[in-house]
Scaffold this motif. Structure first.
Motif, PDB file in Angstrom:
ATOM      1  N   SER A  60      64.460 104.858  21.640  1.00 41.91           N
ATOM      2  CA  SER A  60      65.110 104.563  20.355  1.00 41.91           C
ATOM      3  C   SER A  60      66.092 105.652  19.940  1.00 41.91           C
ATOM      4  O   SER A  60      66.736 105.537  18.887  1.00 41.91           O
ATOM      5  N   GLY A  61      66.192 106.708  20.748  1.00 42.05           N
ATOM      6  CA  GLY A  61      67.103 107.800  20.417  1.00 42.05           C
ATOM      7  C   GLY A  61      66.467 108.924  19.640  1.00 42.05           C
ATOM      8  O   GLY A  61      67.151 109.839  19.178  1.00 42.05           O
ATOM      9  N   GLY A  62      65.136 108.888  19.492  1.00 41.72           N
ATOM     10  CA  GLY A  62      64.428 109.925  18.749  1.00 41.72           C
ATOM     11  C   GLY A  62      63.697 110.886  19.667  1.00 41.72           C
ATOM     12  O   GLY A  62      63.896 110.906  20.891  1.00 41.72           O
ATOM     13  N   ILE A  63      62.835 111.683  19.066  1.00 40.53           N
ATOM     14  CA  ILE A  63      61.996 112.638  19.800  1.00 40.53           C
ATOM     15  C   ILE A  63      60.769 112.891  18.946  1.00 40.53           C
ATOM     16  O   ILE A  63      60.833 112.809  17.711  1.00 40.53           O
ATOM     17  N   ALA A 106      49.421 109.927  10.996  1.00 40.00           N
ATOM     18  CA  ALA A 106      50.353 111.040  11.207  1.00 40.00           C
ATOM     19  C   ALA A 106      51.678 110.528  11.752  1.00 40.00           C
ATOM     20  O   ALA A 106      52.751 110.986  11.348  1.00 40.00           O
ATOM     21  N   GLY A 107      51.617 109.546  12.648  1.00 39.93           N
ATOM     22  CA  GLY A 107      52.846 108.964  13.182  1.00 39.93           C
ATOM     23  C   GLY A 107      53.660 108.269  12.113  1.00 39.93           C
ATOM     24  O   GLY A 107      54.898 108.373  12.086  1.00 39.93           O
ATOM     25  N   LEU A 108      52.983 107.561  11.221  1.00 40.42           N
ATOM     26  CA  LEU A 108      53.691 106.874  10.140  1.00 40.42           C
ATOM     27  C   LEU A 108      54.329 107.872   9.169  1.00 40.42           C
ATOM     28  O   LEU A 108      55.416 107.622   8.641  1.00 40.42           O
ATOM     29  N   VAL A 109      53.666 109.006   8.952  1.00 39.45           N
ATOM     30  CA  VAL A 109      54.265 110.056   8.113  1.00 39.45           C
ATOM     31  C   VAL A 109      55.558 110.544   8.763  1.00 39.45           C
ATOM     32  O   VAL A 109      56.586 110.714   8.094  1.00 39.45           O
ATOM     33  N   ASN A 110      55.500 110.767  10.079  1.00 37.57           N
ATOM     34  CA  ASN A 110      56.728 111.131  10.801  1.00 37.57           C
ATOM     35  C   ASN A 110      57.807 110.082  10.593  1.00 37.57           C
ATOM     36  O   ASN A 110      58.977 110.397  10.352  1.00 37.57           O
ATOM     37  N   GLY A 111      57.413 108.813  10.709  1.00 36.94           N
ATOM     38  CA  GLY A 111      58.365 107.723  10.572  1.00 36.94           C
ATOM     39  C   GLY A 111      59.000 107.662   9.203  1.00 36.94           C
ATOM     40  O   GLY A 111      60.217 107.427   9.084  1.00 36.94           O
ATOM     41  N   VAL A 112      58.206 107.876   8.179  1.00 35.92           N
ATOM     42  CA  VAL A 112      58.740 107.873   6.809  1.00 35.92           C
ATOM     43  C   VAL A 112      59.755 108.991   6.625  1.00 35.92           C
ATOM     44  O   VAL A 112      60.837 108.790   6.052  1.00 35.92           O
ATOM     45  N   ILE A 113      59.414 110.177   7.125  1.00 32.59           N
ATOM     46  CA  ILE A 113      60.303 111.330   6.961  1.00 32.59           C
ATOM     47  C   ILE A 113      61.607 111.126   7.731  1.00 32.59           C
ATOM     48  O   ILE A 113      62.698 111.433   7.227  1.00 32.59           O
ATOM     49  N   VAL A 114      61.492 110.584   8.951  1.00 35.29           N
ATOM     50  CA  VAL A 114      62.685 110.387   9.780  1.00 35.29           C
ATOM     51  C   VAL A 114      63.529 109.226   9.267  1.00 35.29           C
ATOM     52  O   VAL A 114      64.746 109.341   9.080  1.00 35.29           O
ATOM     53  N   ALA A 115      62.884 108.074   9.027  1.00 36.41           N
ATOM     54  CA  ALA A 115      63.620 106.857   8.699  1.00 36.41           C
ATOM     55  C   ALA A 115      64.104 106.821   7.256  1.00 36.41           C
ATOM     56  O   ALA A 115      65.258 106.455   6.985  1.00 36.41           O
ATOM     57  N   TYR A 116      63.242 107.201   6.334  1.00 34.07           N
ATOM     58  CA  TYR A 116      63.594 107.089   4.917  1.00 34.07           C
ATOM     59  C   TYR A 116      64.002 108.426   4.293  1.00 34.07           C
ATOM     60  O   TYR A 116      64.795 108.456   3.359  1.00 34.07           O
ATOM     61  N   GLY A 117      63.457 109.524   4.840  1.00 34.78           N
ATOM     62  CA  GLY A 117      63.877 110.840   4.356  1.00 34.78           C
ATOM     63  C   GLY A 117      65.133 111.325   5.034  1.00 34.78           C
ATOM     64  O   GLY A 117      65.738 112.305   4.611  1.00 34.78           O
ATOM     65  N   LYS A 118      65.515 110.623   6.120  1.00 30.71           N
ATOM     66  CA  LYS A 118      66.722 110.942   6.885  1.00 30.71           C
ATOM     67  C   LYS A 118      66.734 112.381   7.400  1.00 30.71           C
ATOM     68  O   LYS A 118      67.764 113.049   7.429  1.00 30.71           O
ATOM     69  N   VAL A 119      65.542 112.840   7.780  1.00 32.52           N
ATOM     70  CA  VAL A 119      65.415 114.160   8.389  1.00 32.52           C
ATOM     71  C   VAL A 119      65.543 113.996   9.904  1.00 32.52           C
ATOM     72  O   VAL A 119      65.028 113.039  10.479  1.00 32.52           O
ATOM     73  N   VAL A 120      66.248 114.909  10.534  1.00 28.35           N
ATOM     74  CA  VAL A 120      66.426 114.860  11.993  1.00 28.35           C
ATOM     75  C   VAL A 120      65.048 114.831  12.662  1.00 28.35           C
ATOM     76  O   VAL A 120      64.170 115.629  12.309  1.00 28.35           O
ATOM     77  N   PRO A 121      64.821 113.918  13.632  1.00 32.69           N
ATOM     78  CA  PRO A 121      63.510 113.802  14.265  1.00 32.69           C
ATOM     79  C   PRO A 121      62.966 115.118  14.812  1.00 32.69           C
ATOM     80  O   PRO A 121      61.763 115.386  14.718  1.00 32.69           O
ATOM     81  N   PHE A 122      63.839 115.940  15.377  1.00 30.23           N
ATOM     82  CA  PHE A 122      63.393 117.218  15.925  1.00 30.23           C
ATOM     83  C   PHE A 122      62.717 118.054  14.842  1.00 30.23           C
ATOM     84  O   PHE A 122      61.636 118.626  15.050  1.00 30.23           O
ATOM     85  N   ALA A 127      57.798 119.971  12.156  1.00 29.97           N
ATOM     86  CA  ALA A 127      56.990 120.273  10.977  1.00 29.97           C
ATOM     87  C   ALA A 127      55.586 119.673  11.112  1.00 29.97           C
ATOM     88  O   ALA A 127      54.581 120.312  10.778  1.00 29.97           O
ATOM     89  N   MET A 128      55.520 118.450  11.639  1.00 26.38           N
ATOM     90  CA  MET A 128      54.214 117.820  11.853  1.00 26.38           C
ATOM     91  C   MET A 128      53.427 118.560  12.919  1.00 26.38           C
ATOM     92  O   MET A 128      52.197 118.685  12.822  1.00 26.38           O
TER      93      MET A 128
END
Length: 318
Positions: A60-63, A106-122, A127-128
């Motif tokens: 998906s282009g993430g990490i 924990a994965g969903l928290v990552n997803g919220v931060i990346v997808a909706y918080g627009k934080v770079v996946p790296f 942070a997680m």
């Protein structure tokens, strides 16, 4: 002439066969012993489940740098006194469900931060990585927590048809991952987003929601891997999964999934897992130092990425 994914998979199969030949020559009877083979497969199983989830994230282009720490947190949470007491009174599956729920959350928290918080996946998953490892240390007080529910341990001693239950679990997860990526709308959307997220959004794909699901899936596989680790070691500890995320990423990339996203292969990932675990086994049998192993694995990763850059842009022949 084979090209593209087919050619890459064939190359991986040849590499695996050559590694096995080298192992048989250098390790002799120790390498070809059935007990050693089962040891390799048990080790591959845990890494393999993590790598299946990582395949979706990278496609998906993430990490996701947090899967190892999330796995460690899940093993600790699932072996607390409260969880094991409930498992003893209800069913040993309580331990497994707890680990899987913790990993998925924990994965969903990552997803919220990346997808909706627009934080770079790296950054988000880094942070997680730190947060999950720290929480695991706080919960366990940096102590090893043994599994006391005998039914749980007994289940993971099973070897249907002579194959360890861990390997069967990996096989089921790999088949399910292959089907999800190659035969469902979810998989097609994952590849499309990795190829061009903006074009996917314009085509009507809900990119942010889909990314949430993908990171949740990576957390789910981390939770399953945590259950497998508990079954293999009989203990939960905050040190479980240390640097496993780097191994999983390496296995996925060597397997042929593009690090830039847009192309993924579960079959290639499975081959990448087997190549790395067989290589580790050969190093161990020949008493090679951990430092030398890391250098060799690092070289393999660099070569794999260079080959991707060399051939990823070539059009496929028909």
């Amino acid at each position: 002439m084979l090209s593209g994914a087919g050619g890459h998979s064939l190359g991986l199969i040849v590499a695996l066969v050559l590694l096995c030949i080298v192992g048989a020559i250098t390790g002799g009877e120790r390498f070809v012993d059935i007990g050693n083979l089962m040891t390799v497969l048990r080790l591959a199983a845990v890494f393999g489940v993590l790598a299946v989830g990582m395949t979706f994230v990278i496609t998906s282009g993430g990490i996701d740098l947090s899967v190892g720490s999330v796995m460690g947190l899940a093993t600790v949470w699932a072996t607390t006194w409260a969880t094991q007491n409930m498992a003893g009174n209800v069913h040993w599956l309580v331990i497994a469900v707890t680990a899987i729920v913790v990993g998925t959350a924990a994965g969903l928290v990552n997803g919220v931060i990346v997808a909706y918080g627009k934080v770079v996946p790296f950054i988000a998953t880094l942070a997680m990585l730190a947060g999950a490892r720290g929480l695991a240390e706080l919960i366990s007080n940096r102590q090893t927590q043994r599994v006391t529910v005998t039914e749980f341990s007994d289940f993971f001693r099973l070897d249907p048809l002579g194959v360890p239950i861990l390997v069967w679990i990996f096989a089921v997860v790999a088949v399910a991952g292959w089907f999800l990526l190659n035969r469902t709308t979810f998989g097609r959307r994952t590849v499309a987003i990795g190829g061009n997220a903006e074009a996917s959004r314009l085509a009507g794909i809900k990119v942010r929601r889909h990314m949430l699901y993908i990171y949740g899936l990576a957390g789910l596989t981390a939770g399953i891997a945590a259950v497998m680790m508990l079954g293999r070691t009989g203990a939960g500890t905050s040190t479980h999964g240390m640097l496993y995320e780097l191994e999983a990423i390496a296995m996925v990339v060597v397997g042929g999934t593009l690090l830039a996203g847009g192309r993924g292969t579960i079959f290639g990932t499975v081959l990448g897992v087997l190549i790395f675990t067989v290589l580790t086994n050969i190093f161990t049998l020949n008493n090679m130092s951990t430092s030398a192993q890391l250098v060799a694995k690092g070289a393999i990763i660099v070569v794999a990425v260079l080959l991707q850059q060399r051939f990823a842009g070539r059009p496929r022949s028909t």
